[in-house]
Design a protein around this motif. Structure first.
Motif, PDB file in Angstrom:
ATOM      1  N   LEU A  43       0.505  -1.357   0.119  1.00 43.72           N
ATOM      2  CA  LEU A  43      -0.436  -0.531   0.111  1.00 43.72           C
ATOM      3  C   LEU A  43       0.920   1.449   0.001  1.00 43.72           C
ATOM      4  CD1 LEU A  43      -2.767  -0.733   2.547  1.00 43.72           C
ATOM      5  CD2 LEU A  43      -2.835  -0.964   0.601  1.00 43.72           C
ATOM      6  N   ARG A  44       0.233   2.764  -0.414  1.00 46.63           N
ATOM      7  CA  ARG A  44       1.293   3.184  -0.948  1.00 46.63           C
ATOM      8  C   ARG A  44       0.106   4.724  -0.593  1.00 46.63           C
ATOM      9  NH1 ARG A  44       4.019   5.824  -5.965  1.00 46.63           N
ATOM     10  NH2 ARG A  44       2.032   5.686  -6.859  1.00 46.63           N
ATOM     11  N   TRP A  45       1.113   5.671   1.112  1.00 41.95           N
ATOM     12  CA  TRP A  45       0.075   6.500   1.027  1.00 41.95           C
ATOM     13  C   TRP A  45       0.565   8.121   0.721  1.00 41.95           C
ATOM     14  CZ3 TRP A  45      -4.687   5.437   3.467  1.00 41.95           C
ATOM     15  CH2 TRP A  45      -5.419   4.241   3.313  1.00 41.95           C
ATOM     16  N   THR A  46      -0.451   8.889   0.253  1.00 40.92           N
ATOM     17  CA  THR A  46      -0.332   9.986   0.365  1.00 40.92           C
ATOM     18  C   THR A  46      -0.854  11.090   0.358  1.00 40.92           C
ATOM     19  OG1 THR A  46       0.660   9.490  -2.091  1.00 40.92           O
ATOM     20  CG2 THR A  46       0.758  11.771  -1.742  1.00 40.92           C
ATOM     21  N   ASP A  47      -0.361  11.609   1.471  1.00 39.69           N
ATOM     22  CA  ASP A  47      -0.725  13.153   1.937  1.00 39.69           C
ATOM     23  C   ASP A  47      -1.447  13.625   1.347  1.00 39.69           C
ATOM     24  OD1 ASP A  47      -0.687  12.104   4.887  1.00 39.69           O
ATOM     25  OD2 ASP A  47       1.037  13.247   5.120  1.00 39.69           O
ATOM     26  N   ILE A  48      -2.894  14.220   1.351  1.00 43.98           N
ATOM     27  CA  ILE A  48      -3.408  15.161   0.583  1.00 43.98           C
ATOM     28  C   ILE A  48      -3.538  16.490   1.512  1.00 43.98           C
ATOM     29  CG2 ILE A  48      -5.750  16.131  -0.633  1.00 43.98           C
ATOM     30  CD1 ILE A  48      -5.945  13.610  -1.383  1.00 43.98           C
ATOM     31  N   ASP A  49      -4.248  15.955   2.385  1.00 44.31           N
ATOM     32  CA  ASP A  49      -4.320  17.639   3.975  1.00 44.31           C
ATOM     33  C   ASP A  49      -4.783  16.610   4.861  1.00 44.31           C
ATOM     34  OD1 ASP A  49      -6.909  17.008   3.780  1.00 44.31           O
ATOM     35  OD2 ASP A  49      -7.511  18.155   2.888  1.00 44.31           O
ATOM     36  N   GLN A  50      -4.895  17.553   6.293  1.00 49.84           N
ATOM     37  CA  GLN A  50      -4.781  17.214   7.423  1.00 49.84           C
ATOM     38  C   GLN A  50      -5.867  15.726   7.696  1.00 49.84           C
ATOM     39  OE1 GLN A  50      -4.369  20.139  10.170  1.00 49.84           O
ATOM     40  NE2 GLN A  50      -2.308  20.098  10.695  1.00 49.84           N
ATOM     41  N   THR A  51      -6.342  15.983   6.997  1.00 49.43           N
ATOM     42  CA  THR A  51      -7.820  14.858   6.544  1.00 49.43           C
ATOM     43  C   THR A  51      -8.244  14.399   5.848  1.00 49.43           C
ATOM     44  OG1 THR A  51      -9.613  16.357   6.271  1.00 49.43           O
ATOM     45  CG2 THR A  51      -9.161  16.139   8.456  1.00 49.43           C
ATOM     46  N   THR A  52      -7.379  13.928   5.061  1.00 48.24           N
ATOM     47  CA  THR A  52      -7.702  13.903   3.744  1.00 48.24           C
ATOM     48  C   THR A  52      -6.298  12.647   3.265  1.00 48.24           C
ATOM     49  OG1 THR A  52      -9.194  15.338   2.727  1.00 48.24           O
ATOM     50  CG2 THR A  52      -8.652  13.595   1.409  1.00 48.24           C
ATOM     51  N   ALA A  53      -5.879  11.878   2.800  1.00 45.49           N
ATOM     52  CA  ALA A  53      -5.129  10.881   2.194  1.00 45.49           C
ATOM     53  C   ALA A  53      -5.553   9.649   0.992  1.00 45.49           C
ATOM     54  CB  ALA A  53      -4.567   9.885   3.181  1.00 45.49           C
ATOM     55  N   LYS A  54      -4.885   9.838  -0.232  1.00 46.04           N
ATOM     56  CA  LYS A  54      -4.852   8.954  -1.547  1.00 46.04           C
ATOM     57  C   LYS A  54      -4.296   7.768  -0.826  1.00 46.04           C
ATOM     58  CE  LYS A  54      -4.393   8.496  -6.400  1.00 46.04           C
ATOM     59  NZ  LYS A  54      -3.620   9.113  -7.277  1.00 46.04           N
ATOM     60  N   ALA A  55      -4.735   6.681  -1.632  1.00 45.93           N
ATOM     61  CA  ALA A  55      -3.850   5.323  -1.027  1.00 45.93           C
ATOM     62  C   ALA A  55      -4.458   4.575  -2.136  1.00 45.93           C
ATOM     63  CB  ALA A  55      -4.705   4.308   0.191  1.00 45.93           C
ATOM     64  N   GLU A  56      -3.025   3.970  -2.388  1.00 46.10           N
ATOM     65  CA  GLU A  56      -2.550   3.103  -3.548  1.00 46.10           C
ATOM     66  C   GLU A  56      -2.555   1.684  -3.323  1.00 46.10           C
ATOM     67  OE1 GLU A  56      -1.329   6.136  -7.536  1.00 46.10           O
ATOM     68  OE2 GLU A  56       0.287   5.491  -5.971  1.00 46.10           O
ATOM     69  N   ILE A  57      -3.325   0.742  -3.874  1.00 44.72           N
ATOM     70  CA  ILE A  57      -3.241  -0.867  -3.501  1.00 44.72           C
ATOM     71  C   ILE A  57      -2.359  -2.136  -4.734  1.00 44.72           C
ATOM     72  CG2 ILE A  57      -5.137  -1.445  -3.494  1.00 44.72           C
ATOM     73  CD1 ILE A  57      -4.622  -3.659  -1.462  1.00 44.72           C
ATOM     74  N   ALA A  58      -1.841  -2.345  -5.421  1.00 43.70           N
ATOM     75  CA  ALA A  58      -0.763  -3.005  -6.707  1.00 43.70           C
ATOM     76  C   ALA A  58      -1.274  -4.653  -6.430  1.00 43.70           C
ATOM     77  CB  ALA A  58      -0.107  -2.271  -7.110  1.00 43.70           C
ATOM     78  N   TYR A  59      -1.560  -5.432  -7.267  1.00 37.68           N
ATOM     79  CA  TYR A  59      -1.339  -6.535  -6.844  1.00 37.68           C
ATOM     80  C   TYR A  59      -1.555  -7.036  -7.752  1.00 37.68           C
ATOM     81  CZ  TYR A  59      -1.887 -11.415  -5.145  1.00 37.68           C
ATOM     82  OH  TYR A  59      -2.283 -12.713  -5.070  1.00 37.68           O
ATOM     83  N   ASN A  60      -0.920  -7.912  -8.789  1.00 35.15           N
ATOM     84  CA  ASN A  60      -1.167  -9.454  -9.527  1.00 35.15           C
ATOM     85  C   ASN A  60      -1.157  -8.506 -11.478  1.00 35.15           C
ATOM     86  OD1 ASN A  60      -0.681 -11.639  -8.604  1.00 35.15           O
ATOM     87  ND2 ASN A  60      -2.535 -12.350  -8.979  1.00 35.15           N
ATOM     88  N   ASN A  61      -0.525  -7.073 -10.888  1.00 32.87           N
ATOM     89  CA  ASN A  61      -0.771  -5.998 -12.260  1.00 32.87           C
ATOM     90  C   ASN A  61      -2.170  -5.300 -12.122  1.00 32.87           C
ATOM     91  OD1 ASN A  61       1.614  -6.979 -13.433  1.00 32.87           O
ATOM     92  ND2 ASN A  61       0.882  -8.306 -13.978  1.00 32.87           N
ATOM     93  N   THR A  62      -2.540  -5.507 -11.235  1.00 31.29           N
ATOM     94  CA  THR A  62      -3.646  -4.507 -11.182  1.00 31.29           C
ATOM     95  C   THR A  62      -3.544  -3.393  -9.785  1.00 31.29           C
ATOM     96  OG1 THR A  62      -5.003  -5.922 -11.379  1.00 31.29           O
ATOM     97  CG2 THR A  62      -6.537  -4.577 -10.244  1.00 31.29           C
TER      98      THR A  62
END
Length: 141
Positions: A43-62
């Motif tokens: 899982l990769r997390w990126t802060d957007i602001d103090q109450t919001t974050a973007k998360a990315e997940i990768a598995y088997n080329n998806t």
């Protein structure tokens, strides 16, 4: 994704990249139910602001992502993704905005968690809430 009525009557049996992506978005959205899962290395997390974050997940080329929203108390309140696929009667798959909402936090055994969870498709004809669940308790083993 295999759906059966009464464990015997086949209703749906869907496969493919759209189903894989949709399942992965669901796994990502459910991080808030098992908070330690959010610490997994894939899982990769990126802060957007103090109450919001973007998360990315990768598995088997998806690879999919979503935005997590938290209130001022740090409680998860909403997840939104544009990477989930919608279909009517298994015909054509198309990406559609999908959200999970959490509310009515309670504390059990020293752990605070949402007791009301709902899932919503945001369609062109309006919001379609297709799941509403109530969590009454948790058990640690």
């Amino acid at each position: 994704m295999r759906i059966k009525l009464l464990k015997f009557i086949g209703i749906a049996d869907a496969k493919g990249r759209e189903i894989d992506a949709s399942a992965l978005v669901t796994v990502l959205a459910e991080c808030f139910l098992v908070p330690a899962y959010a610490l997994q290395s894939y899982l990769r997390w990126t802060d957007i602001d103090q109450t919001t974050a973007k998360a990315e997940i990768a598995y088997n080329n998806t690879k999919v992502s979503g935005i997590f929203y938290f209130n001022e108390a740090g409680e998860f309140v909403r997840f939104v993704s544009d990477d989930r696929y919608y279909t009517e009667k298994g015909r054509e798959y198309k990406k559609m905005r999908w959200s999970v909402y959490a509310d009515h936090y309670i504390t059990r055994q020293g752990v605070r968690f949402p007791s009301l969870v709902k899932a919503v498709w945001h369609t062109s004809w309006g919001d379609y809430e297709y799941f509403r669940g109530k969590i009454n308790n948790i058990i640690f083993s």
